[in-house]
Design a protein around this motif. Structure first.
Motif, PDB file in Angstrom:
ATOM      1  N   GLU A 184       0.828  -1.208   0.000  1.00  9.49           N
ATOM      2  CA  GLU A 184       0.000   0.000   0.000  1.00  9.49           C
ATOM      3  C   GLU A 184       0.860   1.255   0.000  1.00  9.49           C
ATOM      4  N   TYR A 185       1.899   1.240   0.812  1.00 13.28           N
ATOM      5  CA  TYR A 185       2.743   2.432   0.905  1.00 13.28           C
ATOM      6  C   TYR A 185       3.486   2.684  -0.399  1.00 13.28           C
ATOM      7  N   ARG A 186       4.072   1.663  -0.960  1.00 18.37           N
ATOM      8  CA  ARG A 186       4.874   1.861  -2.169  1.00 18.37           C
ATOM      9  C   ARG A 186       4.021   2.256  -3.369  1.00 18.37           C
ATOM     10  N   LEU A 187       2.829   1.692  -3.487  1.00 20.26           N
ATOM     11  CA  LEU A 187       1.941   2.101  -4.575  1.00 20.26           C
ATOM     12  C   LEU A 187       1.592   3.583  -4.472  1.00 20.26           C
ATOM     13  N   ALA A 188       1.288   4.034  -3.253  1.00 21.91           N
ATOM     14  CA  ALA A 188       0.956   5.447  -3.052  1.00 21.91           C
ATOM     15  C   ALA A 188       2.186   6.331  -3.258  1.00 21.91           C
ATOM     16  N   LEU A 189       3.335   5.899  -2.724  1.00 25.41           N
ATOM     17  CA  LEU A 189       4.563   6.693  -2.824  1.00 25.41           C
ATOM     18  C   LEU A 189       4.983   6.887  -4.268  1.00 25.41           C
ATOM     19  N   MET A 190       5.042   5.809  -5.052  1.00 22.63           N
ATOM     20  CA  MET A 190       5.561   5.919  -6.407  1.00 22.63           C
ATOM     21  C   MET A 190       4.607   6.689  -7.319  1.00 22.63           C
ATOM     22  N   LEU A 191       3.307   6.610  -7.057  1.00 19.01           N
ATOM     23  CA  LEU A 191       2.374   7.438  -7.830  1.00 19.01           C
ATOM     24  C   LEU A 191       2.588   8.907  -7.502  1.00 19.01           C
ATOM     25  N   ASP A 192       2.729   9.225  -6.215  1.00 21.04           N
ATOM     26  CA  ASP A 192       2.929  10.617  -5.800  1.00 21.04           C
ATOM     27  C   ASP A 192       4.233  11.175  -6.361  1.00 21.04           C
ATOM     28  N   VAL A 193       5.297  10.400  -6.261  1.00 20.75           N
ATOM     29  CA  VAL A 193       6.594  10.835  -6.787  1.00 20.75           C
ATOM     30  C   VAL A 193       6.515  11.023  -8.297  1.00 20.75           C
ATOM     31  N   SER A 194       5.856  10.108  -8.991  1.00 23.22           N
ATOM     32  CA  SER A 194       5.734  10.212 -10.444  1.00 23.22           C
ATOM     33  C   SER A 194       4.998  11.480 -10.850  1.00 23.22           C
ATOM     34  N   GLU A 195       3.914  11.773 -10.157  1.00 18.10           N
ATOM     35  CA  GLU A 195       3.121  12.950 -10.508  1.00 18.10           C
ATOM     36  C   GLU A 195       3.844  14.252 -10.181  1.00 18.10           C
TER      37      GLU A 195
END
Length: 543
Positions: A184-195
């Protein structure tokens, strides 16, 4: 992690130019030689885009002056490469003046030119693989933004190689994770970083810039390392697909089955739709036959662009046989590309929900395809399909028992793994379904609703499925393929079948031995074809 262990720094030794063509089996007759072969190859290049990458290291070492750039151009033209990606960063920056010179030179020569970034060896290191970064860290994020701002100034399109993930479990990551799972954390983190650190800065610097996320081929591990193929596909401008399967016996790459390239591209293109670009594969641990099988699978999956990683590798003398084989296969690939564009794709729906867990059945779809069961990958439950394959992945869908019961009672045919059958046997919604039990041998049960339920034993290693007696395999295969695709195939394992529209069939022999194949779609001799496939060859059949 198989494909992420790629040799990412390409050496400069052993460059080869002016590769010659060799003969190959398949769709092209042996008599096509000389001018006829050249015309066919030119036609292939018109219909398919072939591309390659100059890594940052290639740029600095192999594109230093006009002579280097001319040498690389001659190589690209010989292979039929009409698009190049020029990389700004791969653990180190390419020199800006060399990036600009290469970009402008290849544009003037009529090649399409895009940029590339490989996100390795910068910022704070992950506690996992040392090439990967800790994306929780603010300094890492700032460096990432710097890299993309720099690259977006130079290019209108940027490909991101498949290292945009994290496996870090440092104290900083643990604190930020809180009560969430690592997934859950990594999915949220990498989307946020990508955006915030890739897409927004790139578009701000260059409003014309399109950013491509390239997914690796380890699809059963995406969610564990932050690749959210639904959310990131929605966020990015385009997606690309890793189709690098390599030698199926090479354990260091995960002993990937060749069909995986086809499955992952079809599955991701179902999610990405028109955003989906090409397929990308490499030379590592590849014989010439296996190398070209990656191309066959990429093209059969519908990819409009075949990406050959990378110039520093493919131009080495040691890889000359691979390039020879590819050049000789280009007429076949052009014909296959035409066939693969025919709709609808027919076969057995293969349900893999997004972020689904294999639960011991890792990459089982690849083995099912190698049994000659033509799969139609989908991330949605295939309620209207005539036949469906279900594995433990399907348990991600909490409504699976109810959906499966409704599907079977509609007259649908299903082939499910013995592990899934065991898990579902006690479900109330499926209490009146016959044959829903684990077994050591394949079982076929007729349902009261005019369908068939096949339970297939699934025990690692899944290559054990290739030991099924051919008569039994034919029975299992045809029980689900005939209603779904209108064709029966009698063939040994490691012969794959693809069905396009109402008339076009393609069969491919992945084995090291010849394979006798019989295809049936009607009565009499006009409704069948008997062929012998040489090892590692493809044949198109029109019914």
């Amino acid at each position: 992690m198989a494909s992420t262990r790629r040799h990412f720094l390409s050496g400069a030794a052993g460059l080869a130019l002016g590769l010659g063509a060799i003969a190959t089996d398949g769709l092209v007759e042996a008599k096509e030689e000389g001018t006829a072969m050249r015309r066919a190859m030119d036609g292939a290049r018109d219909r398919l885009v072939y591309s390659t990458l100059f890594t940052a290291q290639n740029v600095n070492a192999l594109l230093k002056d006009d002579a280097d750039r001319q040498r690389a151009l001659a190589f690209c033209r010989d292979i039929g490469i009409s698009k190049v990606y020029i990389e700004s960063f791969r653990g180190e920056y390419a020199r800006e003046e060399l990036l600009v010179a290469a970009r402008d030179f290849y544009r003037k020569q009529g090649l399409a030119v895009s940029g590339c970034v490989t996100t390795v060896s910068f910022g704070k290191k992950s506690t996992g693989w040392n090439l990967i970064s800790c994306y929780t860290n603010g300094d890492t994020q700032a460096k990432l933004e710097e890299i993309f701002r720099f690259t977006a100034r130079l290019f209108d399109e940027i490909m991101i190689d498949d290292f945009l993930f994290t496996d870090c479990e440092c104290e900083e990551c643990q604190a930020a994770r809180g009560g969430r799972s690592w997934e859950e954390y990594r999915l949220a983190l990498m989307l946020d970083v990508s955006e915030k650190r890739i897409l927004e800065p790139s578009h701000q610097v260059n409003p014309r810039c399109k950013v491509i996320i390239k997914y690796p081929q380890w699809y059963d591990n995406f969610h564990n390392r932050g690749y959210g193929v639904d959310t990131e596909t929605a966020a990015f401008d385009r997606i690309w697909v890793g189709t690098e399967t390599r030698n199926p016996t090479a354990e260091r790459w995960g002993a990937k089955q060749q069909y995986e390239a086809y499955f992952i591209y079809r599955w991701l293109s179902g999610i990405g739709g028109p955003k989906t670009g090409g397929g990308w594969f490499d030379t590592y641990d590849c014989s010439p036959e296996v190398y070209v099988e990656q191309a066959y699978q990429t093209v059969l999956a519908g990819a409009p662009e075949v990406f050959l990683f990378n110039y520093g590798d493919i131009s080495r003398e040691a890889n000359r046989p691979l390039m020879d084989r590819l050049k000789a296969a280009q007429p076949q690939l052009a014909k296959l590309a035409q066939v693969a564009s025919i709709k609808p794709l027919r076969g057995v729906a293969a349900y893999k929900p997004v972020n689904s867990h294999p639960d011991g059945e890792d990459y089982i779809f690849d083995y099912i395809g190698m049994l000659g069961i033509p799969l139609v990958p989908t991330h949605r439950f295939p309620g209207q399909a005539k036949s469906a394959f279900l594995s433990m992945h399907a348990l991600k869908d909490r409504e699976l028992p109810v959906k499966l019961a409704a599907y079977l009672k509609r007259g649908g045919n299903a082939i499910i793994t013995s592990n899934l059958a065991k898990r579902l046997a006690s479900e109330p919604a499926l209490s009146d379904v016959p044959g829903l039990a684990a077994a050591d041998q394949p079982t076929l049960s007729s349902t009261p609703w005019a369908g068939t339920l096949v339970v297939l034993p699934a025990k690692p290693p899944f290559t054990s499925l290739y030991q099924l007696p051919q008569e039994e395999l034919n029975r299992v295969r045809n029980a689900v393929v005939l209603p779904a695709a209108g064709v029966q195939m009698n063939a040994p394992p490691r012969v794959a079948l693809y069905v396009f529209g109402n008339r076009e069939l393609v069969v491919e022999n992945f084995a090291d031995e010849p394979a006798d194949v019989e295809l049936r779609w009607g009565s009499g001799e006009q409704g069948r074809a008997r062929i012998t496939l040489a090892p590692h060859t493809v044949r198109q059949v029109r019914r």
